[in-house]
Design a protein around this motif. Structure first.
Motif, PDB file in Angstrom:
ATOM      1  N   ALA A 290      -1.427  51.383   7.627  1.00  0.00           N
ATOM      2  CA  ALA A 290      -0.664  52.280   8.512  1.00  0.00           C
ATOM      3  C   ALA A 290      -1.069  52.064   9.972  1.00  0.00           C
ATOM      4  O   ALA A 290      -2.239  51.787  10.266  1.00  0.00           O
ATOM      5  N   ALA A 291      -0.122  52.212  10.880  1.00  0.00           N
ATOM      6  CA  ALA A 291      -0.412  52.061  12.324  1.00  0.00           C
ATOM      7  C   ALA A 291      -1.232  53.265  12.794  1.00  0.00           C
ATOM      8  O   ALA A 291      -0.990  54.401  12.406  1.00  0.00           O
ATOM      9  N   VAL A 292      -2.245  52.993  13.621  1.00  0.00           N
ATOM     10  CA  VAL A 292      -3.146  54.049  14.108  1.00  0.00           C
ATOM     11  C   VAL A 292      -3.434  53.803  15.591  1.00  0.00           C
ATOM     12  O   VAL A 292      -3.637  52.664  16.005  1.00  0.00           O
ATOM     13  N   ASP A 293      -3.432  54.869  16.395  1.00  0.00           N
ATOM     14  CA  ASP A 293      -3.752  54.736  17.828  1.00  0.00           C
ATOM     15  C   ASP A 293      -5.268  54.750  18.025  1.00  0.00           C
ATOM     16  O   ASP A 293      -5.990  55.435  17.290  1.00  0.00           O
ATOM     17  N   VAL A 294      -5.731  53.997  19.051  1.00  0.00           N
ATOM     18  CA  VAL A 294      -7.167  53.920  19.340  1.00  0.00           C
ATOM     19  C   VAL A 294      -7.387  53.927  20.838  1.00  0.00           C
ATOM     20  O   VAL A 294      -6.656  53.266  21.578  1.00  0.00           O
ATOM     21  N   THR A 295      -8.372  54.685  21.302  1.00  0.00           N
ATOM     22  CA  THR A 295      -8.825  54.602  22.701  1.00  0.00           C
ATOM     23  C   THR A 295     -10.318  54.323  22.696  1.00  0.00           C
ATOM     24  O   THR A 295     -11.081  55.060  22.051  1.00  0.00           O
TER      25      THR A 295
END
Ligand code: EPZ
Length: 421
Positions: A290-295
């Motif tokens: 699954a696509a996941v956001d990261v900072t």
């Protein structure tokens, strides 16, 4: 010139031993300058950066014996030549870590300015500000830092930014300063905490390493040490991203799960199962990624050293992910190479938007920095056809025999010789 050839589409099954942490071993080897006698460091990975550090210590006058995973550093009696020349420092910026120990122990150091690198300007102003606070006289001339101090004195230092090697340099300097030093706004990386353990073994009194405030009682002299380096969390995270991308089920032996919390949370959100199994960690990817956001952020935020590898994994995830790089100003060098493999990525300043696609396509690609090269290897694991990663000397700086470790879990990957481009 070496390159790495990968044929993708093979899930990974088996066991991989995680090596000792490069970014812990480097400051600890520099800490051997703080004492006479012979120090012994275990679980040291066989890497180019370790060879470079050994060459630097030998240049300074230490006897270094490399019998991986053990490294012995012996201080013959008498003085050292407190100089770190440009041609060594330019190979590895972390050479600046000899600055604090040399000026603290020998009262003088002449260390080449590290200069920038592919990922950013990499200034050392915080290192110099801190040493001046401890009483060092600092001059920068002809590309060299010249630091002098008959005896450093304990002081209170507040860092303007959380800097890993800046914190480490000041910890080592303060360990031989007269009196008490307080360092505020320190980097909290596990490798900083590990250095604190070693300095305490040497007889220093370091409290709070691994937190934002560190107190150090300086000593008149320190003793040599024996120590075994913690496992490399970034190498372990890199293999998690490889399993996430390629699929499969791999046991990471001695992976430091507790130091990888931010990475593990994001892996699980991407449907990569990560579970402790005794002293090891099992990584499994079942259903679709699954696509996941990261900072990225300083520890305990998501490590900047994992951003490129996570992006390669997101290139074939289902959906759109947004990756934001907040630590370094130019850490998207892997993007143009991933685009050549068919990835769908748009960058806007320090943000990259990744549209996942089912497959990448194999291509000749160029490594530009250590973690970018790992990102290209991961991409090669999920590409149709052959991927050849050139300039793998970048990879060899920080990954011990990565092609052998991945081949050991079923990847079709090998090191090849190519004509220098
Ligand atoms: C360490 O580099 C690591 N290297 C890097 O790993 C890692 O990416 C980095 O920390 C961040 O986690 C080692 O430990 C040997 P910083 P370091 O000082 O200490 C700014 C790898 O892949 N800054 O924490 O050089 C700097 O520009 C390498 O293994 C100043 O402004 O990084 C950056 O934006 C790559 N002034 C931020 O702080 C200074 O005096 C963090 O840099 C020092 C740093």
């Amino acid at each position: 010139m070496d390159a790495i050839s990968i044929r993708g589409n093979r899930p990974l099954y088996g066991r991989i031993r995680v090596s000792g942490a490069k970014n812990a071993a480097l400051p600890i080897l520099c800490a051997t300058l703080l004492s006479d006698g012979e120090s012994v460091l275990g679980n040291v990975p066989n890497l180019r950066d370790i060879e470079t550090t050994a060459a630097l210590l030998r240049f300074l006058g230490r006897e270094v014996t490399l019998s991986y995973p053990e490294v012995r550093v012996h201080a013959p009696t008498g003085q050292v030549r407190p100089e770190a020349p440009y041609d060594l420092v330019r190979q590895m910026r972390a050479s600046v870590l000899v600055l604090g120990p040399l000026v603290a122990r020998y009262g003088r150091a002449r260390v080449s300015l590290p200069g920038g690198c592919a990922i950013g300007a990499r200034p050392v102003d915080q290192h110099l500000m801190g040493l001046e606070a401890l009483g060092a006289r600092i001059q920068v001339e002809h590309g060299y830092i010249v630091a002098e101090a008959p005896r450093l004195r304990g002081a209170e230092v507040v860092f303007d930014v959380q800097t890993v090697t800046g914190t480490e340099n000041l910890m080592m300097a303060a360990a031989l300063a007269k009196g008490r030093t307080t360092l505020v706004n320190c980097a909290c990386e596990p490798e900083v905490e590990e250095l604190g353990r070693v300095l305490n073994k040497m007889g220093a009194r370091v409290d709070g390493a691994g937190t934002t405030v560190i107190h150090i009682e300086g000593r008149d002299e320190l003793a040599p040490f024996e120590h075994s380096v913690i496992a490399d969390r970034i190498e372990a995270g890199t293999f998690m991203a490889a399993v996430g991308a390629a699929g499969g089920d791999v046991l990471l032996e001695h992976a430091p799960l507790e130091d990888l919390e931010p990475v593990v949370v994001k892996m699980r959100k991407a449907h990569v199962d990560v579970e402790r199994e005794g002293a090891h960690v099992r990584v499994r990817r079942g259903e679709v990624l699954a696509a996941v956001d990261v900072t990225t952020a300083p520890h305990p935020g998501f490590p900047t050293d994992m951003q490129a590898q996570f992006m390669a994994m997101m290139a074939t995830a289902r959906g759109r992910s947004v990756l934001t790089e907040t630590v370094f100003e130019n850490r998207f060098m892997h993007v143009p190479e991933l685009l050549r493999m068919g990835a769908r990525i748009e960058t806007h300043g320090n943000t990259a938007i990744v549209e996942g696609i089912p497959k990448l396509s194999g291509a000749n690609v160029m490594a530009t920095d250590l973690r970018a090269s790992a990102s290209l290897v991961i991409a090669g694991l999920v590409a149709e056809g052959e991927t050849v990663v050139h300039r793998v000397y970048h990879l060899d700086r920080g990954y011990e025999a990565i092609e052998k470790k991945l081949a050991g879990v079923g990847a079709d990957i090998k090191r090849i010789r190519v004509e220098a481009p």
